[in-house]
Design a protein around this motif. Structure first.
Motif, mmCIF file in Angstrom:
data_model
loop_
_atom_site.group_PDB
_atom_site.id
_atom_site.type_symbol
_atom_site.label_atom_id
_atom_site.label_comp_id
_atom_site.label_asym_id
_atom_site.label_seq_id
_atom_site.Cartn_x
_atom_site.Cartn_y
_atom_site.Cartn_z
ATOM 1 N N THR A 4 30.829 34.739 42.419
ATOM 2 C CA THR A 4 31.989 35.556 42.040
ATOM 3 C C THR A 4 33.261 34.743 42.278
ATOM 4 O O THR A 4 33.451 34.203 43.373
ATOM 5 N N LEU A 5 34.086 34.656 41.237
ATOM 6 C CA LEU A 5 35.409 34.012 41.370
ATOM 7 C C LEU A 5 36.475 35.100 41.320
ATOM 8 O O LEU A 5 36.610 35.788 40.299
ATOM 9 N N TYR A 6 37.168 35.274 42.401
ATOM 10 C CA TYR A 6 38.267 36.245 42.435
ATOM 11 C C TYR A 6 39.518 35.585 41.872
ATOM 12 O O TYR A 6 39.964 34.556 42.385
ATOM 13 N N ASP A 7 40.032 36.184 40.805
ATOM 14 C CA ASP A 7 41.177 35.600 40.101
ATOM 15 C C ASP A 7 42.252 36.668 39.913
ATOM 16 O O ASP A 7 41.967 37.873 39.973
ATOM 17 N N LEU A 8 43.471 36.251 39.677
ATOM 18 C CA LEU A 8 44.595 37.189 39.534
ATOM 19 C C LEU A 8 44.668 37.750 38.115
ATOM 20 O O LEU A 8 44.702 37.001 37.142
ATOM 21 N N VAL A 9 44.722 39.062 38.037
ATOM 22 C CA VAL A 9 44.778 39.747 36.743
ATOM 23 C C VAL A 9 46.118 39.472 36.057
ATOM 24 O O VAL A 9 47.111 39.153 36.716
ATOM 25 N N SER A 10 46.136 39.540 34.727
ATOM 26 C CA SER A 10 47.402 39.425 33.994
ATOM 27 C C SER A 10 47.568 40.608 33.058
ATOM 28 O O SER A 10 46.615 41.354 32.810
ATOM 29 N N LEU A 11 48.782 40.765 32.527
ATOM 30 C CA LEU A 11 49.059 41.855 31.583
ATOM 31 C C LEU A 11 48.111 41.802 30.398
ATOM 32 O O LEU A 11 47.711 42.839 29.874
ATOM 33 N N THR A 12 47.769 40.581 29.955
ATOM 34 C CA THR A 12 46.841 40.429 28.825
ATOM 35 C C THR A 12 45.425 40.321 29.394
ATOM 36 O O THR A 12 45.115 39.321 30.052
ATOM 37 N N PRO A 13 44.589 41.345 29.167
ATOM 38 C CA PRO A 13 43.267 41.345 29.810
ATOM 39 C C PRO A 13 42.462 40.085 29.491
ATOM 40 O O PRO A 13 42.459 39.597 28.361
ATOM 41 N N GLY A 14 41.830 39.544 30.516
ATOM 42 C CA GLY A 14 40.923 38.400 30.329
ATOM 43 C C GLY A 14 41.600 37.046 30.264
ATOM 44 O O GLY A 14 40.943 36.025 30.100
ATOM 45 N N ILE A 15 42.937 37.024 30.376
ATOM 46 C CA ILE A 15 43.660 35.745 30.311
ATOM 47 C C ILE A 15 43.889 35.197 31.723
ATOM 48 O O ILE A 15 44.547 35.835 32.542
ATOM 49 N N ALA A 16 43.347 34.019 31.979
ATOM 50 C CA ALA A 16 43.568 33.364 33.270
ATOM 51 C C ALA A 16 44.929 32.670 33.224
ATOM 52 O O ALA A 16 45.262 32.035 32.235
ATOM 53 N N TRP A 17 45.711 32.770 34.287
ATOM 54 C CA TRP A 17 47.055 32.176 34.263
ATOM 55 C C TRP A 17 47.386 31.391 35.530
ATOM 56 O O TRP A 17 48.135 30.406 35.466
ATOM 57 N N SER A 18 46.816 31.770 36.668
ATOM 58 C CA SER A 18 47.194 31.117 37.937
ATOM 59 C C SER A 18 46.626 29.702 38.004
ATOM 60 O O SER A 18 45.439 29.479 37.766
ATOM 61 N N SER A 19 47.483 28.752 38.360
ATOM 62 C CA SER A 19 47.021 27.350 38.418
ATOM 63 C C SER A 19 45.989 27.153 39.527
ATOM 64 O O SER A 19 45.039 26.389 39.377
#
Lengths: 248, 248
Positions: A4-19
């Motif tokens: 499981t990779l915990y990643d930060l959600v964005s306004l656009t679902p499914g788009i990864a943004w955090s470096s």
């Protein structure tokens, strides 16, 4: 067994943004290790740590705990790890038969490279954050993220003007600093920092560029600037490594 | 055809002390390239550049030329090169059949490592310079070197007190910074930064340590401190690389 990779959600679902989380995604995809992303709202990061009884990844100057993503949970070993470099080192040791992130014993060179690169990227942070507030943060995350960043940067997002002299100077300074990084890249025939060999350093570099693309958008002047600078080295590098950005 | 290495003379004839020229000596000996040392007084550095019609290696903030050693002259190609990293890159390209200073295409990682290491070494410079004035500079060099350094550091050598609170704090800070470098070293099984492979980074690190030994002496508290810190990693590294310090 899927990580499981915990990643930060964005306004656009499914788009990864955090470096920072992108570095881990690049590692997992590059190594071909199965994982799935669990999207987390900014105020819920601490909950990920609590769920896995994981101590804070670092501390603020005042000693209070700092909870950051990425975090991975690996059910095949029971390990939960935070911090993208620590995760990369864990993956390298735990999955030795996968492609190397730190080829030829370079991990001790790659870690200070990252510190140095971040040092050379700092000036653009105050230009990026207001756009993260505007284009990325969800209605749940924004009310916590924005005051946190305003305190950290000592600026009000409402006061930010991308066309101000201060902002233009910070972008110019960033361009100047990237020229130093480009000189390191020019020392080999490329396209990667180690020539034809992909390594952590490249993930570090493109993760920031990929964040620009997600936050400012492909049509923005900022993105056009970055891919045009230094004879297109950054645009080429993103293109080479985009195949490892698929979100699972 | 024997390369000339221009190095800084010391009070004790034949003793190499400058960390920057030591890096070049380590490279030449490691690669087994024949050379001989030509000792230069501090005020005569500019003359080396003039003799070889070599432009200044860098510039001061005010734009005036900065003349530094090492410089090498290679009669087999006619090249004269300044700056230890540029010399290392030249030797690597010109003598491709000799042991690699930048193995596995790591030159782009090694250059920022050096910048980062120097950043972590800065706090001890004001402690070192007064001892260079006292123990290293010849009667010819001192009257030029000392005022130059006093202006650069904003301090009078006569006012320096190694036991002052400021000096003790700078040494403590240096120890703390070296702990960061030691963490990079601990990422492999050592003894070198790339594990069992010698590279530029190790030359960069030990050249400073070897300068301590030359300037403060093997019986000094400073030298005893450094070789004891971080589980002896620096002492071990100097011992491993001492075989490449012979002065030809």
């Amino acid at each position: 067994m899927t990580i499981t990779l915990y990643d930060l959600v964005s306004l656009t679902p499914g788009i990864a943004w955090s470096s920072n989380t992108q570095k881990t995604r690049l590692c997992l995809n590059f190594k071909g290790i199965p994982y799935r992303t669990e999207w987390v709202e900014w105020p819920d990061i601490k909950g990920v740590y609590e769920k896995h009884s994981l101590p804070a990844s670092s501390r603020f100057h005042d000693g209070s705990p700092k909870y950051t993503l990425p975090v991975i949970y690996d059910p095949s070993t029971g390990a939960t790890i935070s911090d993208s470099l620590a995760i990369a080192e864990y993956l390298e040791k735990t999955y030795p038969d996968t492609p190397k992130i730190f080829p030829h014993g370079t991990v001790g060179l790659q870690a200070p490279f990252e510190d140095m690169y971040i040092e050379h990227s700092k000036s653009m942070v105050p230009l990026l954050i207001p756009n993260i507030c505007r284009n990325i943060m969800t209605p749940t995350s924004l009310p916590v993220y924005q005051p946190y960043m305003e305190k950290l940067l000592g600026m009000k997002m409402a006061d930010f003007d991308a066309k101000s002299e201060v902002a233009v100077e910070k972008w110019r300074k960033y361009k100047e600093n990237l020229e130093v990084v480009a000189r390191w890249y020019r020392k080999t025939d490329g396209p990667f920092l180690m020539g034809d060999t992909i390594s952590w350093a490249d993930f570090v570099v493109v993760s920031i560029m990929m964040m620009f693309r997600a936050v400012w958008g492909e049509d923005s002047q900022e993105w056009k600037d970055v891919v045009s600078w230094n004879e297109g080295v950054w645009g080429n590098l993103v293109e080479e490594l985009d195949r490892y950005t698929t979100v699972f």
